[in-house]
Scaffold this active site. Structure first.
Site: not given
Ligand SMILES: *Cc1c(COP(=O)(O)O)cnc(C)c1O
Length: 819
Positions: A490, A586, A714, A763
């Site tokens: 991801k 979540r 800045y 930036m």
């Molecule tokens: C991102 C994610 C992981 C991986 O977690 P890490 O701490 O990067 O190993 C595993 N399971 C889910 C559902 C995630 O969103």
């Protein structure tokens, strides 16, 4: 040529089936590297993470007809592979090694064996280069020096070679003896000894003694007697030696002085009573040492000083790195300007063939140097290799390769020189191609690479693919053999570049990939990724795409499930992954949802629950152990209930990277690897086991002196306490360099020195303090990397490494490399 019946005696195997006499030309140990099925003999080797027996069927379909296997019932094998020659052995790796040792024994030429902690590959390449005017040299491709690599290297020996150079590398006691039996060196070079790769050895002395086993049969051993551990160990044995060095007066070649001047190093040395000087075209310590090994070797052979100097002048640095990067017009470059010989070419073509297909596969290739073959035979082999790796377009550069135009059957153009090619170069001639650039150093193919590169600003994120594989294997080693692995790619693979990483993971046969959004999955599919992909955050309007691209949605609520079911057609099949909320709060179902959930699913048999999973909220911290255990227990009980209601088994998984390290007893059917792959061990206890994967780099744009009391940037936040020198560097918060690093919180590395940020990060730029340092415009600046870790930097600004990695903007060019 070796026949299959002879082979049975050589490797001490049992003939399971002999159908037809076939030549054994190519040895294959990795099914992914098959290029010429006819003449290939496959060894089904059982490795730590893989078992060659799994690929027999696929290889048979692809036309391989000769196999060395360890297991399987003879009747079954004959029935499955009726046209194949099959030999059964106790251990396929040992059989491969025995075959190589037998092959080696057919040749009576000098064979140089090289080992040592560093410099093996360079010394090998340089020696080959220095000896090439007098000898037809065969050598290990790249750094093929392992238990698998050495037999494959030795197999390249052909009757017309006059000298061989092979390197040997070990990581554990017991390994060198096996390599000695395969290489059977007649001359040895022991480059040096360092503390690297200590894991398998109890002491430095043990390591030296183990390495020395390579030289048990040599007529002469070259080494530098300044390495006391080596000298001490060699003295105890009765090996004839040739030593060089500056510490011991009795060195055969005594070094009087080493001085660097500009771009060269002058070495004054005494050999056989004569004091002479040579110049070496390098100034760094490692290159000087490597060159001195070569000097010793050539001196002992009696090469005259003038000839030696002439050849040393032509030594080129060896680009050990192979880079992959985006280029103009949607093209993708594989830049392998490592030395161009047959072995190296075959490896590079294999890599090209394994790139997910975009457009055409193109190769830009120079003349090959240093081959032991007659020209015509050499180029017909090249043509064969190019053909076997389904190259669609060839651009050949060089006078020699041009002579053999007629051997190449594909669309090809020939140019006498790199300059001539570049004169006619037009970017419009290349579109969406994967282009392998492979040339011998003298052809200066870096100019071609330059022509293909997109114009970019000087900031790059370099991603080390070897380190990624190392980390992947580390986590695999922590899992039980049957546990599947899903890897999280991801957020652009945690900032590291999605399809390149995904492609590597596919090559290394992970079981699943996961992305956050459907579009990320679509991009992977468009780049040829065929692994199953889970989408964690599918929106109802993405279900059509998900189906179209064969992605698998995570379903975390009844509403989402209903939305999916509305699109579900009767005949089709839908794979889904159910997310359970066990305390993270979540996304996910809770137990109270189960009645409604399974009622719904019952009505839609075309929807198949492939896996069920949950996510730990505090797997990285011992503080939350009780909570994690509670989550795991809840998950186990919910999953059991779920399987009972569904009436079938699903893949169950809960561990992330930290969980793999901390709760190995709960790996269930699969684990989900994330941050650990990218080099950060989230729980902190095993950081040492991982390799750093990415380096963020930029360059110095300008250096200036400011007076005490002047302000920088800045809001005039940076105030010069004294007169100082500052450097403006080409990275800012828009590139992902966090603004919280302002005013001394952040540091960068320039020429090995830490330089604090002065003033606010802008930036596109920021300023750092380089007072009293030798820094000039154009110098390289490291924002993070092995010497300035993500863990440390994240702490400084109160965040986590995940954020620093994923913040690196997409406008920063990614360069992938392997060593
Ligand atoms: C991102 C994610 C992981 C991986 O977690 P890490 O701490 O990067 O190993 C595993 N399971 C889910 C559902 C995630 O969103």
């Amino acid at each position: 040529m070796l026949t299959f019946e002879q082979l049975a005696t050589v490797i001490n195997g049992v003939l399971v089936q002999f159908v037809q006499p076939l030549p054994v030309v190519h040895l294959l140990t990795d099914s992914r590297k098959l290029s010429q099925p006819a003449g290939t003999l496959f060894f089904a080797i059982k490795g730590k993470y893989n078992d060659g027996h799994q690929y027999l069927e696929q290889l048979y379909v692809q036309g391989v007809r000769q196999f060395v296997i360890e297991q399987g019932r003879a009747e079954d094998l004959r029935c499955s592979y009726p046209d194949a020659n099959i030999l059964q052995v106790q251990n396929a790796l040992e059989a491969l090694q025995a075959l190589a040792a037998w092959h080696r024994a057919q040749f009576h030429i000098p064979v140089v064996g090289i080992t040592g902690s560093n410099g093996k590959t360079i010394v090998k390449e340089w020696l080959a280069q220095l000896l090439s005017p007098d000898e037809l040299v065969v050598k290990s491709p790249r750094s093929y020096n392992s238990q698998l690599g050495v037999p494959l290297s030795v197999w390249q020996l052909e009757p017309n070679h006059t000298l061989a150079i092979f390197e040997a590398g070990i990581s554990q006691p017991g390994e060198m003896q096996k390599l000695q039996l395969i290489i059977q060196p007649t001359i040895g070079i022991f480059t040096n000894i360092g503390s690297a790769h200590n894991e398998g050895f109890s002491s430095l002395q043990q390591k030296v003694e183990e390495k020395l086993k390579l030289f048990s049969g040599v007529e002469l051993l070259f080494y530098c007697s300044d390495y006391q551990e080596i000298h001490g160990a060699v003295e105890k044995q009765s090996i004839k030696t040739f030593t060089w060095g500056r510490n011991r007066k009795d060195a055969d070649l005594f070094i009087n002085s080493i001085t660097t001047a500009g771009h060269e190093t002058i070495v004054v040395y005494t050999y056989q009573g004569n004091t002479q000087r040579v110049s070496i075209p390098f100034t760094d310590d490692a290159s000087i040492e490597n060159a001195l090994h070569c000097l010793a070797f050539l001196s002992q052979r009696g090469v005259s000083l003038a000839v030696m100097q002439d050849r040393l002048d032509k030594l080129q640095p060896i680009a050990m790195r192979l880079e992959m990067k985006e280029a103009i017009n949607g093209c993708y470059l594989i830049d392998d300007t490592y030395n161009n010989d047959l072995g190296g070419l075959a490896i590079a073509l294999g890599l090209l063939a394994n790139q997910p297909r975009r457009g055409k596969r193109t190769v830009i290739l120079s003349d090959l140097l240093e081959s032991g073959l007659a020209e015509e035979k050499l180029y017909s082999k090249v043509a064969e290799l190019v053909q076997a790796h389904s190259v669609e377009r060839l651009i050949a550069i060089g006078l020699v390769i041009s002579k053999y135009k007629s051997l190449f059957g594909l669309p090809a153009e020939f140019h006498p020189s790199t300059g001539e090619f570049l004169q006619h170069f037009s970017a419009d001639d290349f579109r969406n191609e994967v282009i392998l650039v492979k040339g011998a150093r003298v052809f200066e193919f870096e100019k071609i690479v330059h022509a293909f590169q997109q114009k970019v600003h000087g900031t790059v994120l370099e991603v080390n693919l070897d380190a990624l594989v190392h980390n992947l294997n580390y986590y695999r080693s922590r899992l039980n053999p049957g546990t599947k692995l899903m890897v999280m790619v991801k957020a652009f693979a945690y900032g590291s570049g999605s399809f390149e990483v995904a492609n590597l993971l596919q090559f290394h046969r992970v079981d699943y990939l996961a992305v956050a959004y459907a579009d990320e999955g679509v991009t992977l599919r468009e780049h040829g990724i065929t692994l199953p992909i889970m989408v964690m955050n599918p929106s109802p309007d993405s279900f059509a795409k998900i189906k179209q691209y064969n992605l698998e949605p995570e379903i975390y609520s009844l509403e989402l499930l209903q939305a999916l079911l509305q699109t579900a057609e009767a005949g089709a099949k839908y794979k889904i992954h159910l997310k359970l909320d066990t305390g993270m709060h979540r996304l996910g179902f809770v137990e109270e949802d189960f009645d409604a959930l399974f009622d719904l699913l019952q009505d839609y048999p075309q929807v198949q629950v492939t896996s069920a999973f949950s996510h730990l909220a505090g797997a990285d911290e011992a503080l939350h152990n009780d909570f994690s255990q509670q989550q795991i227990a809840t998950f186990r009980s919910m999953a059991t209930e779920m399987e009972a209601r569904l009436g079938y088994k699903v893949i169950k998984h809960i561990l992330n990277s930290a969980g793999i390290v901390r709760f190995p007893e709960h790996q269930l059917d699969m684990a989900r690897l994330g941050i650990g792959l990218y080099g950060v061990e989230a729980s902190g206890s095993e950081q040492e086991a991982l390799r750093s994967v990415s380096i963020l780099k930029t360059t110095v744009s300008q250096v200036k002196s400011i007076k005490q009391g002047d302000t920088v940037g800045y809001s005039r936040k940076g105030i010069a306490a004294t007169d100082m020198t500052i450097a403006t560097i080409a990275i800012g918060y828009a590139d992902g360099y966090d603004r919280r690093f302002s005013n001394g919180i952040g540091e960068v590395l320039i020429n090995g020195h830490r330089c604090p940020v002065i003033g606010n990060v802008c930036m596109d730029m920021c300023m750092v303090d380089v007072t009293d340092l030798d820094v000039k415009a154009g110098d390289e600046v490291i924002l993070f990397g092995p010497q300035l870790t993500l863990v440390e930097l994240a702490q400084r600004i109160g965040t986590i490494p995940y954020e620093l990695l994923t913040n690196v903007s997409t406008r920063v060019k990614r360069v992938f490399y392997a060593q």
